[in-house]
Every structure is written in C-alpha cells, then in structure tokens.
Design an enzyme around this catalytic site. Structure first.
Site, mmCIF file in Angstrom:
data_model
loop_
_atom_site.group_PDB
_atom_site.id
_atom_site.type_symbol
_atom_site.label_atom_id
_atom_site.label_comp_id
_atom_site.label_asym_id
_atom_site.label_seq_id
_atom_site.Cartn_x
_atom_site.Cartn_y
_atom_site.Cartn_z
ATOM 1 N N GLU A 181 -0.061 -0.778 5.848
ATOM 2 C CA GLU A 181 1.054 -0.233 6.616
ATOM 3 C C GLU A 181 0.966 1.275 6.781
ATOM 4 O OE1 GLU A 181 4.953 1.272 7.824
ATOM 5 O OE2 GLU A 181 3.911 1.760 5.952
ATOM 6 N N ASP A 188 0.863 -1.186 0.000
ATOM 7 C CA ASP A 188 0.000 0.000 0.000
ATOM 8 C C ASP A 188 0.894 1.229 0.000
ATOM 9 O OD1 ASP A 188 0.772 -0.704 2.695
ATOM 10 O OD2 ASP A 188 -0.607 0.852 3.417
#
Lengths: 493, 493
Positions: free
Chosen positions: A184, A119
């Site tokens: 994250e 991400d």
C-alpha cells in the site's frame, strides 16, 4: 392480539439478547487488552517497509504472520500471488503475496470484506524518532511505533473482532472476508489486477467493503465518506545538450530553469486560486447541506495551525479550511529534478529540468480532462515566452476522487455503532489525500464502501513518532464489533 | 662607428642566440610530450574535488604532489597553512595548504608569479561521462578527464616550462614564482587572507602575475583582459515546521515552494532583461572601441549554437552575444534546495526551500549595492504576496569583475609570444565567468595581471567529458616559454 404481544416480547428479548452479547464482547475485549498490545508489538517489530527492496523478506514474513494468524482462527486463507515488481534494468522481484481470508459463508447473511495493509513507511531513529521505531513503546497510553496506526493496529482490531465473537461462541452477524496487502505504501502495486481477476470469485458474494486505513479529524470519532484523487505531472524543459557554466554561458543562452520557473508561476495565485482554465468549472458546487455538515465537524483551527507550525493558513474559517482540504482542488509544486539541489553553491545552468507538481482531484473533475487542460495551458504559456527550449508535459498518476453516499445504510450503521461505543455522533469527514484502492473497489466490484477509521487525529502517519493510543485501539475494536452487529441488522431491499 | 657595428653585431647575435634557444626549448617540449601526458594522467587520477570534504585527503595528497614536483626541480617550496574551513555546527577541517615556490632571485630580472589551482569540480560516471572522469583517456588526441583543462594541464605546462629551461641549461629570462591553491572551485577559501599576509614578503618582489585558468574563444589563441564577477544568492522561504503530505494539507497551507517560484519569476524576463530595479543603471555603456574590438574577434555563432546544442540563442549577432557574455550582467537560477529533487514522484509540501541564483557582475556594478538591490526587491515582491511564510535573502559570494589595460607591456608581450608560436594575432577576449582571485591580486598586490589561456574553447570546464587536447597542452607549454622570453625583454621604465 396474542400474536402481536408475542412478537413484541420476542423482539424485546431479542434486542436484550443482542445488547447482552455486545456487552460480553466488550468485556472480553477489555480483558484482553494486554494480549492485543503484545500482538501489535510483535507486528510492529517486523520492518515491513515496502519501499525498501532489501527489506522484502521482512515484508514477506509479515504477510505469512498475517496468514498464519487468520488460519489459526479457522479462516479459509489464501496467499495470492500477484506477480513481480520491476526494479529497472530488466530486474524484477516477487511482490509480497496478498492475504485473503473468509469467516463464514452463510448466504442468508451479508458478507463484509475488510481491506487493510501491513506494510509500512520507512523509519529510522535518525529521522528524529524519540523511541526505536520498530520497538512498540508505551508512553502514557500511547503506543509508539512505525505502522502502529497505519495500518497494523486497525488490521489487528478487525482480526480481534472476529476472534472475540469466536471466543465467546457468539455467531458472527455477517460473513467476514479479509483482503490484506503489503504494497500500500508504495502504490498498491499488483492489487488492482488481483481485484479484477477475483471479481467473479472472491468478491462475487461480498456486499460491503470496509476500509480502516485513515484517521479521525479530532478527538471525536468519525466516518469518512470521500477522498481526493490526484493528477501528478512532470513538466520537463530541455535546452542545451548538457549542463553549462553560468559564468561562461550566462546571458547568451535561454535557460531552461528560467522557462520552467516562468510556467510554474502561472499555475496558482498567491491566494490559492488555480489559474489553469477550466479546472475550477468542473468542481461540484458546495451545497448548503455540505456547508452545514462542515459547520458541525469538530475541527480546531488554532490547533491545526499549531500542529503545522504556521501563523496563518490559506483561509481563516473552519468551513473554508475543511472545504479546501476535502472538496476543492489544489496545486502543490513538489520540486525540480535536474537542477542543483544540494547544499552549498554551484554555478550551473541546468540543461534539462523536470518540475513535479500535482493537482488534487475532486468531484466532478476527470483526470483525462485535467491532463488535457494542464498540458494545453502550459504549452500556451510556454509558447508566449518564445523560447527555443522544448517543453514536455506528462501526467504520471491520474487517480480519481472517491465519494460515498452518507445516507447509505452502511453509513447509518456506522453512526449507530459510533453512538453505541462512544456515546456521541460521529463527525462526517473526508480525506484530503488519496486512497486509490477505494476508487478501484468501487469501479471494479461495484460494491458499497465505507471508511471506518479508528486512528487518532494526531497519530503522525508517515511522520516521526507514529503512534496508536490504547484507547483508540481497544475502543476501536469494540466499534468494529458493534459495526458488524449493525450491518447485520441492515434491512434487505 | 666601430662601437655601433659591434652593438649591432652583438644584438643580431643575441637575437639569433635567443631564437636558437627558443627552438631548442620547443624541440625539447615536443620530444617530452608523452612524459607530460603521463604526469597529467597521474595528476588527473587524484580526485582532488574541493567541494567534497570526504575527499579532503585526496586533495591534500594533490597539494603534496605539487609541492614535491616543484621541490624536485630545486625550487624554494613552501606549503602555506591557510587555516580551517567551517563545516557548520561548530565543526571545522583544515583547508588544503597553498603551495608557493620560487625559481631564481636575480634582482636584475623581472619576477613573474604564476597562479593556478589543482582542485577540481565534482565528477561521476553517472553524470554522463563517456569515460572514467579520473582516468585520463586519450581519444584522437583529446585527453579526457576531470581537471584536465581546469586547471591541471595549464599548471603542469608552467612547471614544464621551467623544467625545460633547466634541462637545457638555459637561464630563465625572469625569476618565476608559483602560487598553487586547492580551493579554487569552491571560492578560494583562505587564499585572500594568505595574499594579504604575504603581500610584503612573497609578493614584494613580484612584478607581474600570470593566470592561465581560462580558455580560448575559438581555435584562435587568445589573451584575456577581463572577467565578470558574481553575486551568488540564497533565497530561503520557510513555512510549516516540517514537510507536509500534499494530499492531507494541500489547499489549506500557503506553500513555501509556490512563494519561492513566484519571487524567482520576477528576476528576469523571457527576453533576458533583468527586472531588479537599478541593476542595469550601473553597467558601463558599450564604447565604439569595444564594439570594433568585438567585431574583430573570431567567434562563430553557428558553431557556438551547435556546441551548446540549441536552435536559438538569446541574441543573434556576434557583437550582442559577446557583449552579453562578457560585459553585461545576467541572472541564472541554479536550483532549489529542500524541495523534492529525486527521480520519481513524492507528494510532499516542502517546509523550507532555498533557491540558489547568481548575478554576473560587470563594471561598474558594486556587489554591496547589488546585494541591497536584490534583497530589497525580493522582499518587496514577496511582501505583495501577503504570505505568512518567512523570506531570508543572503548573498554568499560577492565577487567583483576584473578588467585589464590591453595596451600594457604584459599584453604586448602576450601578443608577441602568440605570434611566435602560433603565427597569428591573438583574439583579445574577456571571460563571462569569474576568477575572483584576479581582482584580489589586483587590489592587494597592485601588480599588473595578465590572463594567458591555453585551454581550448570546447574543453567542457565544469561539465561532463572535460578534456585538454594534446595540441593545446604542448603548444601551450611552448607559448609559456616564449612568453617568459618576451617578458624578459620588457623595457624598464
């Protein structure tokens, strides 16, 4: 005598064979550079921004692409459901699944688990990008794109490492596992619970955990052996039941904003000294060894100042700066919610104001103790003001620091690998920021952890014009190959 | 003897005729209450928020509606172009035109000019309104809506006053002029210049200026004879060239936010004492006469506390509170632009932060002197921090206080009118807030000014759930009728 000669001969031949293998792997990597860049381009093109729920389908596609890639390589791949994300108002959406994968299960070998994420932080042209953030653009060997360095290229470099061994038919020196997540950038929502739940299964046979979600400090390669933690506080001062006109009420009301400014001003001195009693007592003293280590680190103070755009820093010497970036706590005041924050003017007495500030955590600080120290101190200082307003202090994040033993074989292997690929000794560095997952891996799995960065010092993580250089991407892949090789050589206790 | 008798008879008949007229006007107003509320509903429905350039077309519509209403009543109406508003970056948009109107030009009568505004403060449901702010909602006789009290209902009450005279065919006792603007809430941009330019034309035959842009202090009607001025400051501290990650950079950078908090904390003490040298020296001492006047004012301290929702105020006695509300300066810190102000957490070191604070002005403070005192003081305090960051202090508003002579015939007329309509003596009060236009009218036109409020003490101007009660709206209209009548009786010098 014969047996000794035979042993030496076999050893020399064995070493030569390994050297030869590494050379072959290195050549393979060089000759596949364009393919690697193309894959990175495809990954960067996916707007896997985990902070934007409207982009959740892109993020899910990113997780699927990661899983497919690992499956195509013959890995044992799972897409692990980690539950849902609360959106407020009772609404939820599924969290992106975590990808786990396994290559090899030879119990005579070590098992290395690579952690990474696919991400990214938000990015828009309007933020000041020179190129389209989701269109990987090569300018003089720098590959510009959101997520290029944080953390898509490092994840791909690890995947390409395994692929290179496979392509050349060279046996992996260790078993390799992957844990790739998609949350994250917004706090690894759901990952802690997943690690706990898989501690006796997926993580049971893992020996070492490698994280490449960080960067070098200079042009010199680095190994990272520590991160700071973070205690994040809300200090709320509440007074009148609603916002008041400052002309009509100013002078008669004891204003929450004045109270809040008054207590915030007691947190840290102009020279950077934390004024909260007890905080500094817990900080581990700087050892002579550390001091020497910091002296060896390549860190250009002038460059750092120029990059930030300031004429003077809090400290002038390299060692002081590194120490205060890595191993001393600090207070940052981020802002105030509830006060007037728009451009222009407004004559308001805000009724309720919430300051946001955080204290970076270092060994041997303990978040629970810090919470009490800060809360008690602010209430004492506030008490002295004799204000009728109400103060509420809340610690909303309490992330511990992480510190590894630089003499551990994992770090020795790292030093060897860096020397082989880059012909220099790595800098031994720490991160000022927090990577809470390192601490979770340590606390839950009790495995040894290393942070092995390949990102450049100027990659602009979280900023406009994030990039990964071709050099770091390709030589970084070679570093990972070499690292697995070194880990395979670690002597059993 | 005959002549004297005739004179007395005519006088008595005349008085009776006037009394009869006032009674008729009063009845007319009562019987048109629903119509007046409906018109207010239509005016409140227009989101004439002058702070939001995106709502400029609504604001222009509001000015047009005001002009149309006055034209329909046969007034001589003009929409006066007052130039453009600078938006920064060289962009401009036209300012909303000012509506002027005239009813009657009988040179044997006084000419009263009514000032008001039809722009409003921002309002959104999310701010905590119980009802839609732009949908006038009647709850137990209170009419809730943005701009209801500030200043749409008072403007309409003045318009209805003229209308009532016209409807009953009763001659207006004075000529009436209107000046209605649309930028009051953002500082009356363009109005000063317009007053200057029309000083020898529109304002030449004006005798008195009436402003009803304020409210009572309690349930007792009031006349307002003073307002505080306001010096509004921006204090900007600029450091790094862009926002920084507080984990990565915290501890090495001298943070602008810490500097800003440090200097803001030196403005005012917890007990309300202004710490800027020189400010308090300029304040006129409280006279015995003022002290006595304050003692007579109806002001319920417990009620005031309950209304604000605080357990304790800055002072406990009525006189101290009134004095600090009306005739002493104070500092309010409104907020900080550029820092993190959203809900949730963000680990940012803001690169440039701009505090907004203001100092209420009272006689004999001088904005130009205050500007120098504040700027010098903040630079001195900032200098002591030895920070490499840059401080810039700007005074963006410098509005003077205004004070009227309470023995002037305008105030005597006000006292009589209040007595007639409400059967009580008015409180003689001042406003803590600023109505800079009062000072401009005074300085430019040199006419006498009165503030004649009809808003309730609890109308919540600039706050959530602003309202105007039906009682104040309707009885206020009667007050205006009665006031014009009294002004018509003022003896020529």
């Amino acid at each position: 005598m014969m047996r000794l000669l035979l042993f030496v001969a076999l050893f020399v031949l064995g070493s030569r064979a390994l050297e030869f293998e590494l050379e072959e792997l290195s050549k393979y990597i060089d000759s596949h550079q364009e393919e690697y860049v193309q894959t990175l381009r495809e990954w960067v093109a996916v707007e896997s921004d985990s902070s934007d729920v409207l982009k959740r389908s892109d993020l899910e596609r990113m997780m699927d692409m990661t899983a497919e890639k690992l499956k195509a390589m013959g890995g044992t791949v799972e897409l692990v459901d980690i539950g849902v994300q609360e959106l407020g108002g009772g609404k939820t959406i599924p969290l992106p699944k975590v990808v786990t994968a396994q290559f090899g299960s030879d119990s005579s070998k070590y098992t290395v688990c690579v952690y990474g994420h696919v991400d990214v932080q938000p990015a828009k042209m309007e933020d000041g990008w020179a190129t389209e953030p989701y269109n990987l653009t090569d300018i003089n060997g720098n590959l510009y794109g959101r997520g290029a360095s944080d953390n898509k290229a490092p994840v791909l470099a690890w995947i390409h490492t395994v692929e290179a061994y496979q392509a050349l038919g060279i046996e992996l020196p260790v078993n390799v596992k992957f844990v790739i997540e998609g949350m994250e950038e917004t706090g690894s929502n759901g990952l802690d619970a997943m690690i706990v739940s898989k501690n006796d299964t997926f993580f049971a046979d893992v020996d070492y955990i490698v994280i490449s979600d960080c960067g070098w400090l200079s042009r010199r390669p680095a190994l990272t052996y520590g991160t700071r933690g973070n205690c994040y506080f809300f200090a709320e001062v509440e007074g009148p039941k609603q916002d008041l006109h400052s002309g009509v009420y100013g002078g008669t009301v004891i204003e929450p904003m004045t109270d809040l400014i008054g207590i915030l001003d007691t947190l840290i001195s102009p020279s950077g000294k934390i004024l909260i009693p007890g905080i500094r007592d817990a900080v581990a003293p700087l050892s002579d060894e550390e001091w020497r280590l910091y002296q060896d680190v390549e860190f250009d103070v002038e460059n750092y100042k120029a990059k930030i755009g300031v004429s003077r820093l809090m400290y002038s010497s390299k060692v002081d700066l590194l120490a205060h970036r890595w191993r001393y706590p600090t207070v940052s005041i981020h802002g105030i919610e509830g006060a007037f924050s728009a451009p222009g003017s407004k004559t308001v007495i805000p009724a309720k104001v919430i300051a946001k500030f955080s204290i970076r955590q270092v060994p041997n600080m303990d978040p629970a103790t810090v919470e009490k120290q800060v809360t008690d101190y602010l209430h004492t200082v506030f008490g002295r003001r004799k204000s009728p307003n109400k103060l509420k202090v809340t610690m909303i994040i309490g992330a511990k620091p992480w510190l590894a033993d630089t003499q551990h074989p994992l770090y020795k292997a790292g030093r060897e690998a860096v020397k082989k690929v880059f012909k220099v000794d790595p800098d031994m560095i720490r991160e000022g920021g927090t990577i809470p997952i390192a601490k979770t891996f340590q606390d839950v799995t009790r495995k040894s952890i290393i942070m092995l960065p390949i990102g450049g010092f100027d990659d602009g993580l979280h900023s406009q014009n994030e990039k990964m250089s071709r050099y770091n991407y390709i030589e970084g892949t070679k570093l990972f190959v070499s690292y697995l090789h070194e880990v395979g050589q670690i002597k059993r206790d």
